[in-house]
Scaffold this motif. Sequence first.
Motif, mmCIF file in Angstrom:
data_model
loop_
_atom_site.group_PDB
_atom_site.id
_atom_site.type_symbol
_atom_site.label_atom_id
_atom_site.label_comp_id
_atom_site.label_asym_id
_atom_site.label_seq_id
_atom_site.Cartn_x
_atom_site.Cartn_y
_atom_site.Cartn_z
ATOM 1 N N ILE A 134 14.171 61.072 26.686
ATOM 2 C CA ILE A 134 14.767 62.380 26.953
ATOM 3 C C ILE A 134 14.321 63.339 25.844
ATOM 4 O O ILE A 134 14.603 63.104 24.669
ATOM 5 N N ASP A 170 13.575 67.603 24.591
ATOM 6 C CA ASP A 170 13.771 69.040 24.808
ATOM 7 C C ASP A 170 12.438 69.704 25.117
ATOM 8 O O ASP A 170 11.399 69.326 24.558
ATOM 9 N N LYS A 207 15.688 69.685 29.660
ATOM 10 C CA LYS A 207 15.359 68.341 29.202
ATOM 11 C C LYS A 207 14.318 67.702 30.126
ATOM 12 O O LYS A 207 14.381 67.827 31.343
#
Length: 376
Positions: free
Chosen positions: A334, A336, A323
Amino acid sequence: MQFTITDKIKKLEIEDIKENLFHYSYDNKSLKALVKNNTSKEDISYISAYSSFKGEIYENIIYELLLQYTLEQEEITRFVLKGPYQDKENLFIKSGLLIDSSSQIVYKSAYKDISEFDALFFTKDSLYFVEMSTSKKTASLNKRLVKKYALLKMIFPTLNIKALIVVTEGSVGLKNFPSYATIWITKDLDDEDLIEKIIFAKKVKNDVQTLKAPTNKKYIEACKIKYKKFQYFPTLEWILNTSRQNPKFKVDLKFFSSAKLGLFFDIYTKLYIGYITTEEFLDLYKEFNLQVKTNRIIVTIEKVNQSELDIVYYVKEVNGKLKRVRLEENNISIKDKELDGFTNAEVRFFMKILEEKHHLNPNDIKHIQNNISLIK
């Protein structure tokens, strides 16, 4: 000097090179399936696949025309061969400037592509990298130039680095390109018959030479080019350790202000400065609830856009996901990161080499955040 587009290139006059286009490798699998299934040309999947495929053909057309243009221009001293013209089979070279498995010109590090170049050619004192695009929007193309320019400046420090941008009529944002870029504008690729024939043409192998360039010393192989080696991961480690050498500061922010470090920001986007423990990170972000694989959250200074630097954190979770966490005053971001991307490889590298001396506590982080403007 600026190279001038010829009428032949401007009008995409390709009768004498049409057959050569069938010697290039294309990613036509998805488009061929859509055509065979009689997918509507109005369908978004068809439009996307067709546009991408047309872009591949356009790139090869411009490359073919540049091969000819090279012989007409005395100022061009060397032109790098790729695709069906390279006479050296692909080797499993780990790093450097080379032709990759898809017959493209790339700079690799640890088997990963750092940058790809549609074409490269040299003059007496300059290196030109060429980018071609059929997209009418040029913002993302312009953004990609930054990293390519910085990388070439690093490995060819004695040459002027310039760009040749080839786009189609109606493209927007052309005034936003940097001063080192020359813009060529061509007509649209509208030969539907040619495009359809290439869609269904027999697939060619990438590692076999099927065309021979005219005999001329200007044409060179990528593997014959001399350049200054750029070591991707050792350079990141050198930056981490050198930024810690000033005894007055945990992280010497002025170290990041040199022109050389500016190029590194353009190549890497983010530079690693240490780690903070999970418990300490809660002092900075009380709602943090990710399951961290180790007790280390990696801290970077990241170029979040062309004019702004910020502290950005990277969290490796127990489930293996990575992350990216950015703490802004009124927004927590936040996201990926791709498991096979460069950031994941970088984080794995730093997890192995970070020592206790690289630890940063919340006060260190706040000091860096408050003084990040020192980096000019």
